[in-house]
Write an enzyme that holds these catalytic residues in place. Structure first.
Site, PDB file in Angstrom:
ATOM      1  N   HIS A  71       0.849  -1.185   0.000  1.00 49.98           N
ATOM      2  CA  HIS A  71       0.000   0.000   0.000  1.00 49.98           C
ATOM      3  C   HIS A  71       0.889   1.241   0.000  1.00 49.98           C
ATOM      4  O   HIS A  71       2.119   1.142   0.110  1.00 49.98           O
ATOM      5  CB  HIS A  71      -0.898   0.017   1.245  1.00 49.98           C
ATOM      6  CG  HIS A  71      -0.118   0.122   2.522  1.00 49.98           C
ATOM      7  ND1 HIS A  71       0.594  -0.948   3.051  1.00 49.98           N
ATOM      8  CD2 HIS A  71       0.099   1.163   3.361  1.00 49.98           C
ATOM      9  CE1 HIS A  71       1.208  -0.568   4.158  1.00 49.98           C
ATOM     10  NE2 HIS A  71       0.922   0.716   4.373  1.00 49.98           N
ATOM     11  N   ASP A 122       0.933   5.340   1.832  1.00 46.89           N
ATOM     12  CA  ASP A 122       0.383   5.915   3.055  1.00 46.89           C
ATOM     13  C   ASP A 122      -0.523   7.119   2.854  1.00 46.89           C
ATOM     14  O   ASP A 122      -1.279   7.466   3.755  1.00 46.89           O
ATOM     15  CB  ASP A 122       1.521   6.302   4.008  1.00 46.89           C
ATOM     16  CG  ASP A 122       2.154   5.082   4.671  1.00 46.89           C
ATOM     17  OD1 ASP A 122       1.496   4.027   4.712  1.00 46.89           O
ATOM     18  OD2 ASP A 122       3.302   5.187   5.141  1.00 46.89           O
ATOM     19  N   HIS A 130       4.722  -0.009  -0.196  1.00 47.12           N
ATOM     20  CA  HIS A 130       5.468  -0.845   0.749  1.00 47.12           C
ATOM     21  C   HIS A 130       4.513  -1.780   1.483  1.00 47.12           C
ATOM     22  O   HIS A 130       3.300  -1.614   1.440  1.00 47.12           O
ATOM     23  CB  HIS A 130       6.210   0.032   1.765  1.00 47.12           C
ATOM     24  CG  HIS A 130       5.302   0.937   2.552  1.00 47.12           C
ATOM     25  ND1 HIS A 130       4.831   2.136   2.056  1.00 47.12           N
ATOM     26  CD2 HIS A 130       4.742   0.811   3.802  1.00 47.12           C
ATOM     27  CE1 HIS A 130       4.048   2.717   2.956  1.00 47.12           C
ATOM     28  NE2 HIS A 130       3.969   1.924   4.023  1.00 47.12           N
ATOM     29  N   ARG A 160       6.684  -9.336  16.347  1.00 42.80           N
ATOM     30  CA  ARG A 160       7.433  -8.228  15.734  1.00 42.80           C
ATOM     31  C   ARG A 160       6.846  -6.918  16.235  1.00 42.80           C
ATOM     32  O   ARG A 160       5.665  -6.644  16.056  1.00 42.80           O
ATOM     33  CB  ARG A 160       7.317  -8.314  14.218  1.00 42.80           C
ATOM     34  CG  ARG A 160       7.931  -7.188  13.413  1.00 42.80           C
ATOM     35  CD  ARG A 160       7.455  -7.349  11.984  1.00 42.80           C
ATOM     36  NE  ARG A 160       8.091  -6.482  11.013  1.00 42.80           N
ATOM     37  CZ  ARG A 160       7.689  -5.256  10.692  1.00 42.80           C
ATOM     38  NH1 ARG A 160       6.643  -4.736  11.331  1.00 42.80           N
ATOM     39  NH2 ARG A 160       8.318  -4.564   9.761  1.00 42.80           N
TER      40      ARG A 160
END
EC number: 1.14.11.7
Length: 570
Positions: free
Chosen positions: A442, A444, A514, A524
């Site tokens: 996507h 931002d 990204h 994570r």
């Protein structure tokens, strides 16, 4: 005007993934096509994207049908794909078919405008108009509708913004493709057709001159004219514009002519651009290799400014990361600070925080938890977590903001638009044969549309975001690499393995698609930061956090280890 039939997300979701009734009706493929149609108009809908990928894997289908696709746009996209592969004969076939379809659709659009019209922006005759005024107003609305067919035919179903420079680009691609197959007459014809729309385009002017040179002694270049349909459409369009402006002045309202053919809509590719010859014949002149300029940004793009802190280590710049406005840094925070922040996270994070309560918003194979800076400070003030640790979250966010503002040499203040401490945890028993991403590809501040090779800067995208950063806290997990891709959302241009203190930062637009690879084991964690240059979109919780910090400093309850004053200007 042509009306679009859009399906609601709830309807599509029910239709596509209510498996039991669909299996009984044997309508699974139809439901998948309906979901695909919805996704093409709503590329930000990540749940549908993941469901479609799962369907393709289980069914073995490579592609699905967009039920609302316009054939002239499908042909155009196919032509561009063949052009990119240097399959110029096929590119010509599809682009010529796309042009034929475009002009046919234009006729239909013109006819559809002849009926009754009622546009909100044409409410200038609220008074009791006479017969002549009412007739004039009606035909003004019809004319405005016809004039806007150019935008209508360049806009994909479900989108608000058109593909920039859509019609001229057909001729731009064709002039180069015809040159490549040796048809210099058609190449010159298409170049002259393109120049109708952009008569001062230096690249195409140079190409047209070169084609004329190739034809010397065989054909008189003066006899080769732009295509009639292009001349007719452009002549009509200019006349419509003139009539609209005259009528607007007579009826007493303002009219501004939109820029329907922004020349910066040119396709960028590595091996060539449509408006510039990328290879030089041995006996030919040296031709321009310059690409068309990209849209002028709101600010001058720079990078390479100071990192402000001696412990921060530069790793890679934009060029080394194969992109634009990108930087990778290490040692932004220490191992001890990573551990402390991780402990804070475990005490304040809630499943689904920041994702409207959805514990698995991007993939069903992971659990998402998050917390904001304000929440951390409140918990610290209430004694639910160590106040010093909560303050650390605030301080490292401010440190990251200052680094990003300095490195990209921004000449105005960068504000937080959203700050989020987030952890992704792989769910046991759901990691075998995973083919999804932890976070799909996507951008931002715009809606990435890989099929159209566009990123639509329109709602529901956070269009006000200018820069993004991710500050990682740990490396003791499997998978979870951060990746940049091309606009196709498939071609990976850079892959980054998270570790404590590592920070990736980049501009938030379509130049930086990204995502995150699947986290297949462990947890994570990172601090995700989005910034804006517009103070109107400054994060409300960030302002409240500043107030809490000011209160704590007055009470001497939470001195900052990093000695950062968020109100300092660089």
């Amino acid at each position: 005007m042509q009306h679009k039939l859009l399906c609601s997300p709830s309807y599509i979701t029910r239709l596509t993934w209510s498996f039991s009734p669909l299996l009984q009706l044997n309508k699974l493929e139809e439901a998948a096509n309906a979901a695909h149609t919805f996704f093409m108009a709503n590329p930000e809908h990540m749940e549908i994207q993941q469901d479609l990928e799962n369907y393709k894997t289980t069914s073995g289908k490579v592609s699905l049908i967009d039920l609302e696709a316009r054939q002239h746009m499908e042909d155009y996209s196919a032509g561009v794909r063949h052009y990119d592969k240097e399959e110029y004969e096929l590119a010509i076939e599809f682009l010529e078919r796309a042009l034929k379809g475009y002009y046919s659709e234009d006729e239909d659009c013109q006819i559809m405008c002849e009926g009754p019209q009622r546009f909100e922006e044409h409410e200038h005759l609220d008074y009791k108009a006479g017969l002549y005024e009412a007739i004039a107003d009606h035909y003004m609305q019809v004319l405005a509708c016809k004039h806007d067919c150019v935008r209508e035919l360049a806009t994909r179903s479900g989108r608000i913004s058109p593909i920039e420079n859509f019609l001229p680009l057909h001729y731009d691609y064709l002039q180069f493709a015809y040159y490549r197959v040796g048809d210099y007459v058609k190449a010159l014809e298409c170049a002259k057709s393109y120049l109708l729309f952009h008569p001062d385009d230096e690249d195409v002017l140079e190409n047209a001159g070169y084609y004329e040179g190739l034809l010397e002694g065989t054909v008189d270049p003066a006899t080769i004219k732009p295509r009639k349909e292009a001349k007719t459409l452009l002549r009509r369009h200019k006349l419509e514009s003139h009539l609209l402006q005259v009528a607007a002045a007579g009826l007493g309202y303002a009219y501004t002519e939109p820029n329907y053919w922004n020349r910066y809509g040119a396709r960028q590719d590595e091996h060539s651009v449509p408006s510039s010859i990328s290879s030089e014949p041995e006996d030919g002149p040296r031709l321009s290799l310059t690409k068309k300029p990209m849209p002028k940004p709101d600010r001058e793009l720079k990078e390479g400014g100071p990192l402000l802190y001696s412990d921060v280590k530069f790793v890679y710049n934009s060029q080394q990361l194969n992109g634009t406005q990108r930087v990778l840094l290490d040692n932004v925070i220490s191992e001890e600070q990573c551990r402390e922040l991780h402990r804070v996270a475990s005490g304040i994070m809630l499943a689904g925080d920041g994702y409207r309560g959805k514990t698995s918003p991007h993939t069903p194979n992971e659990r998402f938890e998050g917390a904001t800076v304000l929440k951390a400070l409140k918990y610290g003030y209430e004694g639910r977590v160590p106040l010093k640790s909560a303050r650390l979250f605030y301080d490292i966010s401010e440190k990251a903001r200052r680094i990003v503002q300095s490195y990209f040499l921004l000449n105005s203040t960068l504000y937080f638009s959203y700050t989020h401490l987030v952890c992704r945890t792989a769910l046991s028993g759901q990691q075998e044969r995973r083919n999804d991403l932890s976070h799909p590809i996507h951008a931002d501040n715009c809606l990435l549309d890989p099929e159209a090779n566009e990123c639509w800067k329109e709602p529901p995208a956070y269009t006000f975001r200018d820069y993004s950063a991710l500050l990682y806290m740990n490396a003791d997990f499997e998978g979870g690499e951060f990746i940049f891709t091309e606009m196709d959302a498939k071609t990976v241009t850079a892959s980054i393995k998270p570790k404590c203190g590592r920070m990736i930062s980049f501009s938030s637009g379509g130049e930086n698609p990204h995502g995150v690879k699947a986290v297949t084991k462990g947890q994570r964690c990172a601090v995700a930061l989005w910034f804006t240059l517009d103070p109107l979109y400054r994060e409300l919780e960030g302002i409240q956090a500043d107030e809490v910090i000011a209160m704590l400093d007055q009470e001497h309850l939470g001195p900052s280890e990093m000695n950062i004053n968020p109100k300092d200007e660089l």
